[in-house]
Design a protein around this motif. Structure first.
Motif, short mmCIF file in Angstrom:
data_model
loop_
_atom_site.label_atom_id
_atom_site.label_comp_id
_atom_site.label_asym_id
_atom_site.label_seq_id
_atom_site.Cartn_x
_atom_site.Cartn_y
_atom_site.Cartn_z
N TYR A 175 -1.15 9.58 -8.26
CA TYR A 175 -1.65 10.46 -7.19
C TYR A 175 -3.18 10.54 -7.22
N LEU A 176 -3.74 10.65 -8.43
CA LEU A 176 -5.20 10.70 -8.53
C LEU A 176 -5.84 9.41 -8.06
N ILE A 177 -5.25 8.28 -8.43
CA ILE A 177 -5.77 6.99 -7.95
C ILE A 177 -5.68 6.92 -6.44
N TRP A 178 -4.58 7.42 -5.89
CA TRP A 178 -4.40 7.43 -4.45
C TRP A 178 -5.48 8.27 -3.78
N ARG A 179 -5.73 9.48 -4.31
CA ARG A 179 -6.71 10.37 -3.69
C ARG A 179 -8.13 9.84 -3.82
N VAL A 180 -8.44 9.22 -4.95
CA VAL A 180 -9.81 8.79 -5.19
C VAL A 180 -10.12 7.47 -4.50
N LYS A 181 -9.30 6.47 -4.68
CA LYS A 181 -9.61 5.13 -4.20
C LYS A 181 -8.84 4.73 -2.94
N LEU A 182 -7.54 4.78 -3.06
CA LEU A 182 -6.71 4.18 -2.02
C LEU A 182 -6.72 4.95 -0.71
N TYR A 183 -6.92 6.25 -0.76
CA TYR A 183 -6.91 7.06 0.46
C TYR A 183 -8.05 6.64 1.40
N GLN A 184 -9.23 6.37 0.83
CA GLN A 184 -10.36 5.94 1.65
C GLN A 184 -10.08 4.57 2.28
N TRP A 185 -9.50 3.68 1.48
CA TRP A 185 -9.17 2.35 2.00
C TRP A 185 -8.10 2.43 3.08
N TRP A 186 -7.15 3.34 2.89
CA TRP A 186 -6.07 3.50 3.87
C TRP A 186 -6.64 3.96 5.20
N ASN A 187 -7.54 4.94 5.16
CA ASN A 187 -8.13 5.45 6.40
C ASN A 187 -9.04 4.43 7.06
N SER A 188 -9.68 3.59 6.28
CA SER A 188 -10.56 2.58 6.87
C SER A 188 -9.78 1.36 7.37
N GLY A 189 -8.51 1.26 7.02
CA GLY A 189 -7.68 0.16 7.50
C GLY A 189 -7.65 -1.05 6.59
N HIS A 190 -8.30 -0.97 5.43
CA HIS A 190 -8.32 -2.12 4.52
C HIS A 190 -7.07 -2.23 3.66
N LEU A 191 -6.35 -1.16 3.53
CA LEU A 191 -5.15 -1.18 2.69
C LEU A 191 -3.92 -1.24 3.60
N LYS A 192 -3.11 -2.24 3.41
CA LYS A 192 -1.93 -2.42 4.24
C LYS A 192 -0.75 -1.66 3.65
N ARG A 193 0.25 -1.45 4.45
CA ARG A 193 1.44 -0.74 4.00
C ARG A 193 2.15 -1.47 2.87
N VAL A 194 2.06 -2.76 2.86
CA VAL A 194 2.71 -3.55 1.81
C VAL A 194 2.14 -3.18 0.44
N SER A 195 0.84 -2.98 0.37
CA SER A 195 0.22 -2.59 -0.90
C SER A 195 0.69 -1.23 -1.35
N LEU A 196 0.80 -0.31 -0.42
CA LEU A 196 1.27 1.03 -0.75
C LEU A 196 2.72 1.00 -1.23
N VAL A 197 3.55 0.23 -0.56
CA VAL A 197 4.95 0.11 -0.97
C VAL A 197 5.04 -0.55 -2.34
N SER A 198 4.21 -1.54 -2.61
CA SER A 198 4.21 -2.20 -3.91
C SER A 198 3.84 -1.23 -5.02
N LEU A 199 2.81 -0.45 -4.81
CA LEU A 199 2.39 0.53 -5.81
C LEU A 199 3.48 1.57 -6.05
N THR A 200 4.07 2.04 -4.97
CA THR A 200 5.14 3.03 -5.09
C THR A 200 6.34 2.47 -5.84
N SER A 201 6.71 1.24 -5.54
CA SER A 201 7.87 0.64 -6.21
C SER A 201 7.59 0.40 -7.69
N LEU A 202 6.36 0.04 -8.04
CA LEU A 202 6.01 -0.12 -9.46
C LEU A 202 6.11 1.20 -10.21
N VAL A 203 5.66 2.28 -9.61
CA VAL A 203 5.75 3.60 -10.24
C VAL A 203 7.21 4.00 -10.40
#
Length: 85
Positions: free
Chosen positions: A26-54
Motif C-alpha cells: 500500500y505504501l509503495i502504491w501511495r508513494v510511487k505507483l499512484y502518481q504513475w497511474w494518474n499520469s497514465g504511465h502505469l497500465k492495468r496489467v502492471s497493477l494486476v501483476s503486483l496484486t497477484s504477487l502479493v
C-alpha cells in the motif's frame, strides 16, 4: 507458560508477515505507483501483476500452517504442542 507464548508467536507470525507485506504494498502504491497511474504511465496489467504477487505471497505464507509444508510455521507449532503434552 513459555511454550504457550512460543506457540502463539508461531501462529501469529505468518499473519503479521502478510499484514506487513500488504502494508508495504500500500505504501509503495501511495508513494510511487499512484502518481504513475494518474499520469497514465502505469497500465492495468502492471497493477494486476503486483496484486497477484502479493496475493500469492500471502497464500504461501498462510499455507505454512500445515505440518507438511516446507515453511517452518506448522512444524514448529506441532513440535511445541508435543512438548506441551
Amino acid at each position: 507458560m513459555g511454550l504457550f507464548f512460543m506457540k502463539l508467536m508461531w501462529r501469529i507470525l505468518p499473519v503479521l508477515s502478510v499484514l506487513v507485506v500488504m502494508g508495504c504494498s500500500y505504501l509503495i502504491w501511495r508513494v510511487k505507483l499512484y502518481q504513475w497511474w494518474n499520469s497514465g504511465h502505469l497500465k492495468r496489467v502492471s497493477l494486476v501483476s503486483l496484486t497477484s504477487l502479493v496475493i500469492c505471497f500471502s497464500v504461501l505464507l498462510l499455507l505454512g500452517y500445515s505440518t507438511q509444508s516446507k515453511l517452518p510455521f506448522g512444524s514448529k507449532i506441532h513440535e511445541i504442542s508435543a512438548q506441551q503434552q
